[in-house]
Design an enzyme around this catalytic site. Structure first.
Site, short mmCIF file in Angstrom:
data_model
loop_
_atom_site.label_atom_id
_atom_site.label_comp_id
_atom_site.label_asym_id
_atom_site.label_seq_id
_atom_site.Cartn_x
_atom_site.Cartn_y
_atom_site.Cartn_z
N SER A 47 7.75 -5.24 7.73
CA SER A 47 7.04 -3.98 7.96
C SER A 47 6.72 -3.70 9.41
CB SER A 47 5.76 -3.96 7.13
OG SER A 47 4.91 -5.02 7.50
N ASP A 92 9.62 -8.62 -1.43
CA ASP A 92 8.88 -7.36 -1.24
C ASP A 92 9.82 -6.38 -0.54
OD1 ASP A 92 7.23 -5.29 -0.49
OD2 ASP A 92 5.66 -6.56 0.36
N ASN A 131 5.58 6.27 7.06
CA ASN A 131 6.58 5.51 6.30
C ASN A 131 7.31 6.41 5.31
OD1 ASN A 131 5.72 2.98 7.44
ND2 ASN A 131 3.94 3.10 6.10
N LYS A 168 6.23 4.83 0.18
CA LYS A 168 6.96 4.92 1.44
C LYS A 168 8.19 5.82 1.25
CE LYS A 168 4.41 1.14 3.16
NZ LYS A 168 4.08 -0.27 3.02
N GLU A 172 9.87 -10.68 2.61
CA GLU A 172 10.12 -9.23 2.60
C GLU A 172 11.58 -9.03 2.93
OE1 GLU A 172 7.36 -7.09 5.27
OE2 GLU A 172 5.78 -8.30 4.39
N HIS A 228 9.86 -1.66 2.39
CA HIS A 228 10.54 -0.86 3.42
C HIS A 228 12.05 -0.80 3.22
CE1 HIS A 228 6.83 -0.41 5.67
NE2 HIS A 228 6.57 -1.64 5.26
N HIS A 257 3.49 -9.45 4.50
CA HIS A 257 2.40 -8.47 4.51
C HIS A 257 1.07 -9.07 4.06
CE1 HIS A 257 0.40 -4.69 3.03
NE2 HIS A 257 1.04 -4.17 4.07
C1 PLP Z 1 2.86 -0.96 2.53
C2 PLP Z 1 3.23 -2.32 2.10
C3 PLP Z 1 2.72 -2.87 0.93
C4 PLP Z 1 1.64 -2.21 0.14
O1 PLP Z 1 2.08 -1.11 -0.57
P1 PLP Z 1 1.02 0.04 -0.91
O2 PLP Z 1 1.66 0.79 -2.01
O3 PLP Z 1 0.86 0.83 0.34
O4 PLP Z 1 -0.25 -0.64 -1.32
C5 PLP Z 1 3.19 -4.10 0.54
N1 PLP Z 1 4.09 -4.78 1.27
C6 PLP Z 1 4.57 -4.28 2.41
C7 PLP Z 1 5.56 -5.07 3.18
C8 PLP Z 1 4.15 -3.06 2.88
O5 PLP Z 1 4.60 -2.60 4.03
#
Ligand code: PLP
Length: 415
Positions: free
Chosen positions: A202, A227, A57, A261, A198, A230, A143
């Site tokens: 993801s 969220d 990522n 990411k 989101e 990404h 997620h």
């Molecule tokens: C990776 C991810 C998270 C978690 O983030 P981390 O910093 O890796 O704990 C939360 N939401 C989504 C959609 C993700 O892909």
């Protein structure tokens, strides 16, 4: 009761767990760790072999970028390695504060708060805001950290079909009727209503209809948490994410993201109003009861946010989208059944778990790392190869990938 020999208890423990693992294997769901002996880059040394990776990522190739390394080294020299305590005790170091200022600017919010991970940010925030009497409305594909947060908060949970705003509206209408039935004279606070989605999903790489969702949540008096794990760093004029791109920075109450990411470091964050951040500092348990992140990680993330604002950063983002274009065209020529490609995440749907693993293995034979994503990360029977692109990929890398995919596919259909 007769005393059980401790060895028997331990043996039983292991044998129970081994049976469970054996069942996982039978279902094609067994997972193991691959040992990577190189820094993140498109070329990874995995289990002793060099593979061309389409698995990370690290969308902008910042995880091992010199600017981030230098920022981390500088912070190591000045602040050492550990933070020593939680933020509220004596671990609230200068690099944490600098990062939070940079994030608030990036997200066009009054304030921001960093957490040790995105997972911790989700759990801490949702549980700080929502309780048993409240209603949480989630997109079906959010997620795992949001699902876990929802359960832990004990709020009443409703799930709308993925990206289906009509279904979301039905649920909001239901919540509205339910709230209307409350005793108006009750001194208890009004039940809260929070929608979580989101901005870029993801595992599917598709995007949420944020403007329509924002319209709805305003109409029904719900709050919205997005969220942007990404999307941060990739979308919007200043790369703040899709909330910024859609002009919704002042309408989305809670913007969440990760530093792990596109930003190439580690940690998570929430951006929003001063009132939100003060509440989280006082009530988010994953923030309060956890050692502050390593100052070097925060400093590296700050360097990444600043880099995005430079011409070179801008160029990186453009390179990434160019790679996305190349994959889109290549897959279209192969008439691979992939939906619209609108992000650097491209799911190649396989379906059957064992078949996905077989594809992934045969690609590894061809020197390409493209892991099979299976239940519980996605639904049963919805296994896929999740292809992610990075600005660090070269055009030749994409050509090599497309060729290998074509061969793997042809080999399967002729075998
Ligand atoms: C990776 C991810 C998270 C978690 O983030 P981390 O910093 O890796 O704990 C939360 N939401 C989504 C959609 C993700 O892909």
């Amino acid at each position: 009761m007769s005393r059980i020999e401790f060895r028997e208890v331990a043996a039983d423990f292991d044998s129970q767990l081994r049976r469970q693992t054996a069942r996982r294997r039978e279902q094609g769901l067994y997972r193991r760790l691959r040992r990577v002996k190189s820094a993140q880059s498109p070329r990874l040394r995995v289990d002793g072999r060099e593979l061309l990776s389409f698995a990370s990522n690290d969308y902008l190739g910042l995880a091992n970028h010199q600017l981030l390394r230098e920022a981390a080294e500088q912070a190591f020299r000045e602040y050492g390695v550990g933070s020593g305590a939680s933020r509220l005790i004596c671990g609230s170091l200068e690099p944490h504060h600098e990062l939070e200022q940079a994030l608030a600017e990036l997200k066009h919010t009054e304030s921001a708060l960093s957490f040790s991970s995105g997972y911790a940010a989700a759990v801490g925030t949702i549980c700080a805001l929502m309780g048993r009497e409240d209603v949480l409305v989630l997109d079906k594909l959010v997620h795992a950290c949001i699902v876990d947060a929802a359960r832990l908060s004990r709020a009443k949970l409703r799930v709308f079909r993925h990206n289906d705003v009509n279904h979301l509206e039905e649920i909001l209408q239901w919540a509205d009727r339910r709230a209307g039935g409350d005793d108006a004279t009750s001194t208890a606070r009004r039940a809260r209503l929070l929608v979580v989605t989101e901005s870029v999903f993801s595992m599917d790489g598709d995007i949420a209809p944020l403007r329509e969702i924002a319209e709805l949540k305003d109409r029904y008096g719900a709050w919205l948490m997005v969220d942007e794990a990404h999307a941060t760093g990739l979308f919007g004029r200043a790369h703040g994410g899709r909330v910024d791109e859609c002009g919704l920075s002042d309408r989305v109450e809670i913007q969440m993201g990760t530093l792990g990411k596109a930003l190439g470091a580690s940690g998570g964050f929430i951006a929003g109003s001063q009132a939100l951040i003060e509440t989280l500092i006082n009530e988010a348990r994953s923030f309060i009861f956890s050692t502050a992140p390593m100052p070097a990680a925060s400093a590296a993330a700050t360097a990444a946010v600043r880099f995005l604002q430079t011409g070179e950063g801008e160029q990186r983002v453009r390179t990434l989208w160019q790679r996305v274009d190349e994959v889109r065209k290549g897959l279209a020529q192969m008439d691979t059944a992939s939906a619209d490609i609108v992000s650097p995440i491209v799911p190649l749907h396989v379906g059957d778990e064992a078949r996905a693993v077989a594809w992934s293995e045969s690609l590894a034979q061809a020197g390409i790392l493209l892991p099979a994503i299976r239940y519980p990360t996605v639904g049963r029977g919805q296994a896929r190869l999740r292809l992610t692109l990075s600005a660090a990929h070269k055009a030749e890398d994409i050509a090599q990938l497309l060729e290998a995919l074509d061969k793997t596919r042809t080999a399967e259909t002729t075998s």
